[in-house]
Design a protein around this motif. Structure first.
Motif, PDB file in Angstrom:
ATOM      1  N   SER A  98       7.486  30.515  40.183  1.00 35.47           N
ATOM      2  CA  SER A  98       8.155  29.777  41.257  1.00 35.47           C
ATOM      3  C   SER A  98       9.534  30.366  41.528  1.00 35.47           C
ATOM      4  O   SER A  98      10.049  31.152  40.729  1.00 35.47           O
ATOM      5  CB  SER A  98       8.286  28.292  40.892  1.00 35.47           C
ATOM      6  N   SER A 120       1.666  30.169  42.708  1.00 33.76           N
ATOM      7  CA  SER A 120       0.514  29.406  43.225  1.00 33.76           C
ATOM      8  C   SER A 120       0.883  28.522  44.412  1.00 33.76           C
ATOM      9  O   SER A 120       0.009  28.153  45.198  1.00 33.76           O
ATOM     10  CB  SER A 120      -0.102  28.551  42.114  1.00 33.76           C
ATOM     11  N   ASP A 121       2.168  28.181  44.552  1.00 30.97           N
ATOM     12  CA  ASP A 121       2.626  27.404  45.712  1.00 30.97           C
ATOM     13  C   ASP A 121       3.424  28.313  46.633  1.00 30.97           C
ATOM     14  O   ASP A 121       4.313  29.041  46.178  1.00 30.97           O
ATOM     15  CB  ASP A 121       3.509  26.231  45.273  1.00 30.97           C
ATOM     16  N   PHE A 122       3.141  28.247  47.927  1.00 26.84           N
ATOM     17  CA  PHE A 122       3.829  29.125  48.871  1.00 26.84           C
ATOM     18  C   PHE A 122       5.341  28.925  48.766  1.00 26.84           C
ATOM     19  O   PHE A 122       5.820  27.797  48.860  1.00 26.84           O
ATOM     20  CB  PHE A 122       3.362  28.847  50.297  1.00 26.84           C
ATOM     21  N   LEU A 142      -1.946  32.232  45.313  1.00 32.93           N
ATOM     22  CA  LEU A 142      -1.866  31.314  46.449  1.00 32.93           C
ATOM     23  C   LEU A 142      -3.256  30.912  46.910  1.00 32.93           C
ATOM     24  O   LEU A 142      -4.171  31.730  46.951  1.00 32.93           O
ATOM     25  CB  LEU A 142      -1.116  31.976  47.605  1.00 32.93           C
ATOM     26  N   THR A 143      -3.396  29.647  47.296  1.00 33.84           N
ATOM     27  CA  THR A 143      -4.680  29.155  47.805  1.00 33.84           C
ATOM     28  C   THR A 143      -4.581  28.669  49.245  1.00 33.84           C
ATOM     29  O   THR A 143      -5.589  28.524  49.921  1.00 33.84           O
ATOM     30  CB  THR A 143      -5.212  27.998  46.937  1.00 33.84           C
ATOM     31  N   THR A 144      -3.349  28.420  49.711  1.00 36.27           N
ATOM     32  CA  THR A 144      -3.171  27.899  51.063  1.00 36.27           C
ATOM     33  C   THR A 144      -1.856  28.383  51.659  1.00 36.27           C
ATOM     34  O   THR A 144      -0.909  28.671  50.935  1.00 36.27           O
ATOM     35  CB  THR A 144      -3.217  26.355  51.051  1.00 36.27           C
ATOM     36  N   PRO A 146       0.830  26.799  54.095  1.00 34.02           N
ATOM     37  CA  PRO A 146       1.091  25.464  54.653  1.00 34.02           C
ATOM     38  C   PRO A 146       1.766  25.509  56.024  1.00 34.02           C
ATOM     39  O   PRO A 146       2.252  26.548  56.475  1.00 34.02           O
ATOM     40  CB  PRO A 146       2.045  24.856  53.615  1.00 34.02           C
TER      41      PRO A 146
END
Length: 238
Positions: A98, A120-122, A142-144, A146
């Motif tokens: 992060s 993993s979080d944008f 990353l999975t999305t 936002p």
């Protein structure tokens, strides 16, 4: 390598403002490095053994380029936000998960490379940085993408080799984005937002290696509009 072996590097750095200390097996700042804080504009600490950067990094306020790639960093310190002149930050190939919120202060950033980490979080800390041209987040977790990513000002966003399955259609609102790289992710054809094809400034949309055949991409609504932009850019290059 002991401090004596680094002495020549320091003497050169005093004259040039550039210090390269890669491949010295360092896991903490050498004592003499702190004395160069008022002088350095470029600092390269790549290919060492750092797991953390000390808060003293915030004293190097003249830095324009900081390279800490190929270390063992698990994060970045809040003190990095003090480097308000920083233009290039290269943290590729670490274990960073992060970003500290203090990076929102780095208004002169032009290039950020966070490839090959554990994000993993944008990282929305880069949204709103108006001079940021290139953001490389390839080879992360990353999975999305936002809605809030729409306030990125980058011209190129590299998201290759993540696990992205959803992209906000609001990415079409990015004011300067020309290149969007999404190769080798987990996108279905239906996950490609039509607005990005029809209503964005994106002229290079790289989608190879997802969960559909590239020939199917040509059947999407808006593909022709996208191809007009793509072709216009290609013509300018040749």
């Amino acid at each position: 390598m002991g401090n004596s072996g680094l002495k020549q590097h320091y003497e050169t750095a005093k004259k040039t403002g550039t210090l390269k200390l890669s491949q010295h097996k360092l896991d903490e700042f050498p004592q003499n490095l702190r004395a160069l804080a008022p002088l350095l504009r470029t600092l390269d600490l790549s290919e060492n053994k750092f797991t953390v950067l000390p808060n003293e990094i915030g004293d190097f306020t003249l830095l324009k380029q900081l390279t800490v790639s190929h270390n063992r960093l698990i994060g970045l310190p809040d003190a990095l936000g003090a480097l308000v002149k920083l233009e290039s930050l290269n943290c590729t190939t670490n274990q960073i998960a992060s970003m500290p919120s203090s990076l929102t202060k780095l208004n002169h950033l032009k290039q950020v490379n966070l490839s090959d980490n554990r994000i993993s979080d944008f990282p929305l800390v880069f949204c709103g940085l108006r001079h940021l041209d290139v953001l490389d987040l390839s080879r992360n977790r990353l999975t999305t993408v936002p809605d809030a990513a729409a306030s990125l000002h980058v011209t190129e966003l590299n998201l290759n080799q993540n696990q992205i399955a959803t992209i906000s259609e609001k990415l079409a609102d990015c004011p300067r984005m020309k290149t969007l790289r999404l190769e080798e992710n987990c996108l279905q054809l239906s996950s490609v937002p039509v607005r990005i094809l029809k209503d964005s400034k994106i002229s290079i949309l790289a989608l190879e290696g997802n969960l559909f055949e590239m020939k199917q991409f040509a059947n999407l609504d808006g593909y022709d509009v996208y191809m007009e932009r793509y072709t216009a850019v290609k013509k300018k290059l040749y």
